[in-house]
Design an enzyme around this catalytic site. Structure first.
Site, PDB file in Angstrom:
ATOM      1  N   GLY A   1      -0.307   5.461  -4.496  1.00 50.98           N
ATOM      2  CA  GLY A   1      -0.782   6.505  -4.744  1.00 50.98           C
ATOM      3  C   GLY A   1      -0.178   7.714  -4.171  1.00 50.98           C
ATOM      4  O   GLY A   1      -0.077   8.847  -4.687  1.00 50.98           O
TER       5      GLY A   1
ATOM      6  N   LEU B   1      10.224 -20.826  -4.651  1.00 49.92           N
ATOM      7  CA  LEU B   1       9.496 -19.888  -3.758  1.00 49.92           C
ATOM      8  C   LEU B   1       8.093 -19.790  -4.751  1.00 49.92           C
ATOM      9  O   LEU B   1       7.942 -19.824  -5.623  1.00 49.92           O
ATOM     10  CB  LEU B   1      10.149 -18.426  -4.000  1.00 49.92           C
ATOM     11  CG  LEU B   1       9.160 -17.341  -3.480  1.00 49.92           C
ATOM     12  CD1 LEU B   1       8.958 -17.278  -2.032  1.00 49.92           C
ATOM     13  CD2 LEU B   1       9.487 -15.758  -4.011  1.00 49.92           C
TER      14      LEU B   1
ATOM     15  N   GLU C   1     -12.487  -4.610  -3.976  1.00 54.16           N
ATOM     16  CA  GLU C   1     -13.129  -3.328  -3.827  1.00 54.16           C
ATOM     17  C   GLU C   1     -12.276  -2.214  -4.894  1.00 54.16           C
ATOM     18  O   GLU C   1     -12.983  -1.068  -4.951  1.00 54.16           O
ATOM     19  CB  GLU C   1     -13.049  -2.866  -2.254  1.00 54.16           C
ATOM     20  CG  GLU C   1     -13.655  -3.617  -1.467  1.00 54.16           C
ATOM     21  CD  GLU C   1     -13.569  -5.148  -1.153  1.00 54.16           C
ATOM     22  OE1 GLU C   1     -12.237  -5.458  -1.183  1.00 54.16           O
ATOM     23  OE2 GLU C   1     -14.402  -5.731  -0.863  1.00 54.16           O
TER      24      GLU C   1
ATOM     25  N   ASP D   1       0.893  -1.260  -0.135  1.00 54.14           N
ATOM     26  CA  ASP D   1       0.107  -0.046   0.056  1.00 54.14           C
ATOM     27  C   ASP D   1       0.787   1.206   0.005  1.00 54.14           C
ATOM     28  O   ASP D   1       2.077   1.262   0.555  1.00 54.14           O
ATOM     29  CB  ASP D   1      -0.918  -0.153   1.105  1.00 54.14           C
ATOM     30  CG  ASP D   1      -2.007   1.009   1.174  1.00 54.14           C
ATOM     31  OD1 ASP D   1      -2.306   1.275   0.023  1.00 54.14           O
ATOM     32  OD2 ASP D   1      -2.607   1.506   2.146  1.00 54.14           O
TER      33      ASP D   1
ATOM     34  N   ILE E   1      -6.721  -4.744   7.661  1.00 54.30           N
ATOM     35  CA  ILE E   1      -6.532  -5.634   6.844  1.00 54.30           C
ATOM     36  C   ILE E   1      -7.116  -5.516   5.537  1.00 54.30           C
ATOM     37  O   ILE E   1      -6.836  -6.238   4.573  1.00 54.30           O
ATOM     38  CB  ILE E   1      -7.320  -7.182   7.553  1.00 54.30           C
ATOM     39  CG1 ILE E   1      -6.834  -7.262   9.092  1.00 54.30           C
ATOM     40  CG2 ILE E   1      -7.181  -8.526   6.662  1.00 54.30           C
ATOM     41  CD1 ILE E   1      -5.600  -7.930   9.187  1.00 54.30           C
TER      42      ILE E   1
ATOM     43  N   HIS F   1       2.075   3.448  -9.172  1.00 49.98           N
ATOM     44  CA  HIS F   1       1.884   1.995  -9.265  1.00 49.98           C
ATOM     45  C   HIS F   1       3.069   1.430 -10.046  1.00 49.98           C
ATOM     46  O   HIS F   1       3.315   0.247  -9.865  1.00 49.98           O
ATOM     47  CB  HIS F   1       0.460   1.706 -10.007  1.00 49.98           C
ATOM     48  CG  HIS F   1      -0.829   2.029  -9.325  1.00 49.98           C
ATOM     49  ND1 HIS F   1      -0.876   1.670  -7.872  1.00 49.98           N
ATOM     50  CD2 HIS F   1      -1.840   2.853  -9.606  1.00 49.98           C
ATOM     51  CE1 HIS F   1      -2.012   2.214  -7.485  1.00 49.98           C
ATOM     52  NE2 HIS F   1      -2.564   2.878  -8.305  1.00 49.98           N
TER      53      HIS F   1
HETATM   54  C1  IPE Z   1      -5.456  -2.720  -0.263  1.00 53.18           C
HETATM   55  O1  IPE Z   1      -5.358  -1.637  -0.229  1.00 53.18           O
HETATM   56  C2  IPE Z   1      -5.668  -3.521  -1.328  1.00 53.18           C
HETATM   57  C3  IPE Z   1      -4.227  -3.703  -1.927  1.00 53.18           C
HETATM   58  C4  IPE Z   1      -3.130  -3.271  -1.707  1.00 53.18           C
HETATM   59  C5  IPE Z   1      -4.189  -4.386  -3.455  1.00 53.18           C
HETATM   60  P1  IPE Z   1      -6.291  -0.364  -0.405  1.00 53.18           P
HETATM   61  O2  IPE Z   1      -5.598   0.852  -0.489  1.00 53.18           O
HETATM   62  O3  IPE Z   1      -7.353  -0.711  -1.434  1.00 53.18           O
HETATM   63  O4  IPE Z   1      -6.868  -0.526   0.855  1.00 53.18           O
HETATM   64  P2  IPE Z   1      -7.993   0.841   1.970  1.00 53.18           P
HETATM   65  O5  IPE Z   1      -8.952   1.091   0.894  1.00 53.18           O
HETATM   66  O6  IPE Z   1      -6.911   1.788   2.191  1.00 53.18           O
HETATM   67  O7  IPE Z   1      -8.453   0.182   2.897  1.00 53.18           O
HETATM   68  C1  IPE Z   2      -1.752   0.058  -3.260  1.00 54.80           C
HETATM   69  O1  IPE Z   2      -1.386   1.380  -3.340  1.00 54.80           O
HETATM   70  C2  IPE Z   2      -1.961  -0.500  -4.699  1.00 54.80           C
HETATM   71  C3  IPE Z   2      -3.097  -0.953  -5.122  1.00 54.80           C
HETATM   72  C4  IPE Z   2      -4.327  -0.768  -4.097  1.00 54.80           C
HETATM   73  C5  IPE Z   2      -3.731  -1.166  -6.309  1.00 54.80           C
HETATM   74  P1  IPE Z   2      -2.732   2.436  -3.308  1.00 54.80           P
HETATM   75  O2  IPE Z   2      -3.081   2.912  -4.697  1.00 54.80           O
HETATM   76  O3  IPE Z   2      -3.804   2.195  -2.487  1.00 54.80           O
HETATM   77  O4  IPE Z   2      -1.918   3.911  -2.587  1.00 54.80           O
HETATM   78  P2  IPE Z   2      -2.473   4.747  -1.629  1.00 54.80           P
HETATM   79  O5  IPE Z   2      -2.987   4.080  -0.357  1.00 54.80           O
HETATM   80  O6  IPE Z   2      -3.717   5.380  -2.243  1.00 54.80           O
HETATM   81  O7  IPE Z   2      -1.364   5.770  -1.328  1.00 54.80           O
HETATM   82 MG    MG Z   3      -4.229   2.317  -0.461  1.00 53.94          MG
END
Ligand code: IPE
Ligand code: IPE
Ligand code: MG
Length: 259
Positions: free
Chosen positions: A28, A136, A72, A25, A200, A42
């Site tokens: 973005g 792995l 989601e 995570d 989670i 990404h």
């Molecule tokens: C969880 O991250 C999903 C992935 C890393 C693929 P999100 O960014 O979607 O989670 P929330 O929305 O902050 O809970």
């Molecule tokens: C995780 O990074 C990647 C995916 C969920 C696909 P995010 O895109 O959720 O990044 P933030 O949480 O918005 O910074």
């Molecule tokens: Mg995120």
């Protein structure tokens, strides 16, 4: 021997998770801090996957499960979802042969039917190409949700009951667990989430029941070996009790009990 220099690593350094589960995570926010579009984050995140895979290969970790796209995440703006799909396609085209050569077995967990045919074909090819590898096991959770996983396992149980293959009475935890994703692997023993949030987010719900959770503010594209060293050191220092007392699970008790 007293006073001799200890050259062996501390015992805890040898405690390595068998199965690491990661929520990648922060892509973005990494991009936004640079005043760049989220898709650039990404792309940087895809590079960090290699850091993590290399680390697992070097440390003898048997299985790595990465959360790449949640059930989601379809709710994000269409251009971001589109960019992610493009990135998955390109990453598969670029990385699979090399991963295969390095002994990595690739598998995808999640509802595959929602992806475009071209992407599904690449997933199938990647799994077929790396089927025989054992160094792995790399599981990519794509269009995955922990609730979906428990639901699909429940549906399969119901189908087995309806077809007379099992009775409703015989359904126990093992029966459900055997129909979940990753049933053939040891449960994850270490969970890492980057990006600072401590939740989670519908990742492996059942499978994480006794997993050690570790969170870091590091954004996924900034992942380094040092970050992972920190997680491993913390993991090695934890006492996993699985509902028992500290005395029951410590070596001392085992010696005491057998004396
Ligand atoms: C969880 O991250 C999903 C992935 C890393 C693929 P999100 O960014 O979607 O989670 P929330 O929305 O902050 O809970
Ligand atoms: C995780 O990074 C990647 C995916 C969920 C696909 P995010 O895109 O959720 O990044 P933030 O949480 O918005 O910074
Ligand atoms: Mg995120």
């Amino acid at each position: 021997m007293s006073g001799s220099v200890v050259t062996q690593p501390a015992a805890s350094a040898s405690i390595v998770p068998r199965h690491l589960a990661v929520i990648m995570d922060g892509n973005g926010r990494w991009a936004q801090r640079r005043h760049r579009p989220r898709s650039i984050g990404h792309r940087a995140g895809a590079r960090a996957v290699n850091v993590c895979v290399d680390y697992c290969l070097d440390h003898g970790i048997e299985a790595l499960t990465l959360f790449a796209f949640s059930s989601e995440n379809w709710q994000r703006p269409a251009d971001e979802v589109g960019a992610l799909m493009q990135l998955f396609m390109r990453a598969l085209d670029r990385e699979v042969d090399d991963l295969g050569r390095r002994g990595v077995r690739l598998r995808f967990i999640g509802e595959r039917g929602a992806f475009a045919e071209a992407l599904r074909q690449r997933m199938d090819r990647a799994e077929a190409l790396t089927l025989g590898n054992t160094r792995l096991q790399l599981n990519i959770a794509a269009n995955y949700g922990g609730r979906w996983d428990i639901t699909q396992a429940s549906r399969r149980l119901a189908e087995d009951v309806a077809a007379g293959r099992i009775t409703a009475d015989s359904i126990d935890e093992a029966a459900l667990a055997s129909r979940l994703s990753l049933a053939e692997l040891p449960a994850p023993d270490l969970f890492i989430r980057t990006g600072g949030d401590q939740r989670i987010s519908n990742f492996l719900l059942w499978q994480l029941a006794y997993c050690e959770l570790w969170f870091t503010d590091t954004l996924w594209p900034d992942l380094s070996r040092e970050t992972l060293d920190g997680a491993m050191a913390d993991f090695a220092s934890r006492e996993r009790r699985f509902g028992k007392t500290s005395e029951q699970v410590s070596d001392k008790t085992i010696v005491g009990a057998s004396a």
